[in-house]
Design a protein around this motif. Structure first.
Motif, PDB file in Angstrom:
ATOM      1  N   ARG A  34      -3.365 -23.785  14.545  1.00 56.22           N
ATOM      2  CA  ARG A  34      -2.398 -24.553  15.329  1.00 56.22           C
ATOM      3  C   ARG A  34      -1.723 -23.679  16.380  1.00 56.22           C
ATOM      4  O   ARG A  34      -1.435 -24.123  17.493  1.00 56.22           O
ATOM      5  CB  ARG A  34      -1.382 -25.200  14.405  1.00 56.22           C
ATOM      6  CG  ARG A  34      -2.061 -26.243  13.535  1.00 56.22           C
ATOM      7  CD  ARG A  34      -1.192 -27.408  13.190  1.00 56.22           C
ATOM      8  NE  ARG A  34      -1.989 -28.408  12.501  1.00 56.22           N
ATOM      9  CZ  ARG A  34      -1.786 -28.809  11.259  1.00 56.22           C
ATOM     10  NH1 ARG A  34      -0.787 -28.304  10.559  1.00 56.22           N
ATOM     11  NH2 ARG A  34      -2.551 -29.722  10.721  1.00 56.22           N
ATOM     12  N   ASP A  73      -4.243 -23.143  19.168  1.00 54.63           N
ATOM     13  CA  ASP A  73      -4.397 -24.393  19.929  1.00 54.63           C
ATOM     14  C   ASP A  73      -3.285 -24.586  20.956  1.00 54.63           C
ATOM     15  O   ASP A  73      -3.486 -25.228  21.984  1.00 54.63           O
ATOM     16  CB  ASP A  73      -4.411 -25.610  18.993  1.00 54.63           C
ATOM     17  CG  ASP A  73      -5.753 -25.805  18.305  1.00 54.63           C
ATOM     18  OD1 ASP A  73      -6.750 -25.197  18.750  1.00 54.63           O
ATOM     19  OD2 ASP A  73      -5.790 -26.562  17.314  1.00 54.63           O
ATOM     20  N   ARG A  74      -2.108 -24.045  20.677  1.00 59.52           N
ATOM     21  CA  ARG A  74      -0.947 -24.225  21.553  1.00 59.52           C
ATOM     22  C   ARG A  74      -0.746 -23.084  22.549  1.00 59.52           C
ATOM     23  O   ARG A  74       0.165 -23.140  23.371  1.00 59.52           O
ATOM     24  CB  ARG A  74       0.317 -24.388  20.719  1.00 59.52           C
ATOM     25  CG  ARG A  74       0.284 -25.649  19.888  1.00 59.52           C
ATOM     26  CD  ARG A  74       1.472 -25.756  18.986  1.00 59.52           C
ATOM     27  NE  ARG A  74       1.363 -26.952  18.167  1.00 59.52           N
ATOM     28  CZ  ARG A  74       2.045 -27.159  17.071  1.00 59.52           C
ATOM     29  NH1 ARG A  74       2.912 -26.251  16.640  1.00 59.52           N
ATOM     30  NH2 ARG A  74       1.887 -28.265  16.387  1.00 59.52           N
ATOM     31  N   ASP A 103      -1.127 -20.644  25.760  1.00 61.99           N
ATOM     32  CA  ASP A 103      -1.528 -20.856  27.148  1.00 61.99           C
ATOM     33  C   ASP A 103      -2.805 -20.049  27.396  1.00 61.99           C
ATOM     34  O   ASP A 103      -3.096 -19.078  26.692  1.00 61.99           O
ATOM     35  CB  ASP A 103      -0.409 -20.511  28.134  1.00 61.99           C
ATOM     36  CG  ASP A 103      -0.075 -19.038  28.188  1.00 61.99           C
ATOM     37  OD1 ASP A 103      -0.976 -18.233  28.488  1.00 61.99           O
ATOM     38  OD2 ASP A 103       1.085 -18.698  27.944  1.00 61.99           O
TER      39      ASP A 103
END
Length: 126
Positions: free
Chosen positions: A99, A102-103, A105
């Protein structure tokens, strides 16, 4: 997003920010001057620095009649400790990492890929 360091109050966090930004030992007066927008009292900052020393966030060294304070670890090391703590507390580090990635940049993701490519893989031992 808050600039407060977990485990520290807002003024303690600001003082740590000053010590980190300075990158050198600072006298109480120098810290007071760096926080001029807050207009803190000298005795307040002196107490905060002593509390940070007691909590092992800062150390001090005497030069003449003055104490000079410095951060015991840099901001990046503190951030790494917080990330490790978050993984430890997640209940499922693999899912938490997924997670997190996935977040991220794209620029930070590229940096992470480069860093991971430089780490040798450990083969499972029989």
């Amino acid at each position: 997003m808050s600039n407060t360091v977990p485990g520290l109050g807002s003024l303690e966090s600001e003082v740590m920010g000053v010590l980190w930004a300075a990158g050198r030992p600072m006298s109480v007066r120098e810290v007071v001057e760096a926080l001029a927008d807050r207009e803190p009292a000298y005795t307040t900052i002196s107490t905060v620095l002593e509390n940070l020393r007691r909590k092992e966030w800062a150390d001090r060294e005497r030069t003449g009649r003055l104490w000079f304070y410095r951060a015991l670890r840099d901001r990046a090391s503190h951030a790494a400790d917080r990330m490790q703590g978050a993984l430890d507390d997640s209940g499922d580090p693999q899912v938490a990492l997924l997670r997190f990635v996935d977040r991220m940049d794209p620029q930070n993701l590229d940096v992470l890929r480069e860093l991971l490519a430089d780490i040798p893989r450990h083969e499972d031992s029989p």
